[in-house]
Design an enzyme around this catalytic site. Sequence first.
Site, PDB file in Angstrom:
ATOM      1  N   ASP A  69      18.265 -11.062 -17.003  1.00  0.00           N
ATOM      2  CA  ASP A  69      17.044 -11.761 -16.594  1.00  0.00           C
ATOM      3  C   ASP A  69      15.899 -11.393 -17.534  1.00  0.00           C
ATOM      4  OD1 ASP A  69      18.388 -12.875 -14.436  1.00  0.00           O
ATOM      5  OD2 ASP A  69      17.857 -11.213 -13.102  1.00  0.00           O
ATOM      6  N   HIS A  97      20.941 -15.024 -21.379  1.00  0.00           N
ATOM      7  CA  HIS A  97      20.210 -15.283 -20.135  1.00  0.00           C
ATOM      8  C   HIS A  97      21.149 -15.483 -18.946  1.00  0.00           C
ATOM      9  CE1 HIS A  97      16.569 -15.645 -18.099  1.00  0.00           C
ATOM     10  NE2 HIS A  97      15.968 -16.595 -18.775  1.00  0.00           N
TER      11      HIS A  97
END
Length: 431
Positions: free
Chosen positions: A406, A402
Amino acid sequence: MGVYKIRMPDVGEGITEAEIVEWNVKVGDVVKEDDVLAGVMTDKATVEIPSPVDGTVKELLGEIGEMTAVGTVIISLEVEGEGNNIPDTPKAEEKAEEAPAAEAKVETPEPAPTPKPEPKKTPVPKPATVKRPSGAPRAEGEKPLASPAVRKRAMDAGIKLQYVHGTGPAGRISHEDLDAYISGDSAPAAAGPGRRPNTDVEEIRVIGLRRKIAERMQDAKRRIPHITYVEEVDVTELESLREHMNASKRDDQPKLTILPFIMLAMVKALKDYPKLSSHYDDDADVLYQYGAAHIGMAAQTPGGLMVPVIRHAEALDVWGLADEAKRLAGAARDGSIKREELTGSTITLSSLGRMGGIVSTPVINSPEVAIVGVNKVAVRPVFQDGGFVPRKIMNLSSSFDHRIVDGWDAAEFIQRIRTLMENPATLFMEA
């Protein structure tokens, strides 16, 4: 007679230490030149240590599971002639020993804090003999019978009396019954004829490949904030195509599983989302984005999980992908795989085959930023054209770093793979 000493070898790639995972000889064994003496494991692969001379094993220096610095003597052989008479420590340690003692820093230790007195604990007396429980077990929900003193003692010890079998009248629990339960001598109330509690505890050292897997998984989960995205894929048409291609394949072509088709879809999706084929160096804050698709293929072996790498998957067709996957998986299982075939992947594909379950949460193969997980194919009812029809459905459970990927980009990447798999003709279209 002389002594020939064998050091932990330098296998290159900046490796400074290796783990001893097996001894193939014991003290007193007669060995010939090129006989394998030991197996050691680095971060990359297992390496065999052959004997450079004929001789007799005099000493094995090191324990299985022990990390040993490169250059340390690990085996001594008794040989004809003078031997090689080298010191037992690596050069780095020799230099450290030769350093003048005056250079060592002397620090004044801080006074140790005064320890707080611990409260006294009343020892629990253990009776010389304990009456074994007998009769029917306590009914579920039945309140155990015991005196207030026994109840308080059990509460102080954190013991639930529901699990303590009483030997007194009407199953009343005495101090002796509590002593037997605490000492482990009490037989379970519900034990049937001939059944006994199994109190065996086997101590298994975590060494070799299993320890490397544990270290890598722990490091990946500690350093990487994972996001997992799961999508359902209708593979009915893809499975029909796969069955047709297998039925009409040449004898020299491998049998196709669903994995080469998924790899083909990954290659095409990576053209639109190249960031997913990357390495992230979080120490230098640099992302290395690769034009190539080096697909790591998680494979279960007798020794544990390995990840062989299909290099330049973008240059292979579905038959080439299947052939390379079969070759690498076989080499991983029989131990003949090369170290360079286990490194350099830029994205990983993980599958448990028929054991794939419905959903999984695969762990990213650091320093990569994505892993695609494959769950099992199952026939499910799908509402289509006004009614329910049987369709072959599978899930893709995929994880992403992450910090780099995204959630929207992760979803788009998997949706692209799903679209390609549900329309398998597009997998073979160049444009």
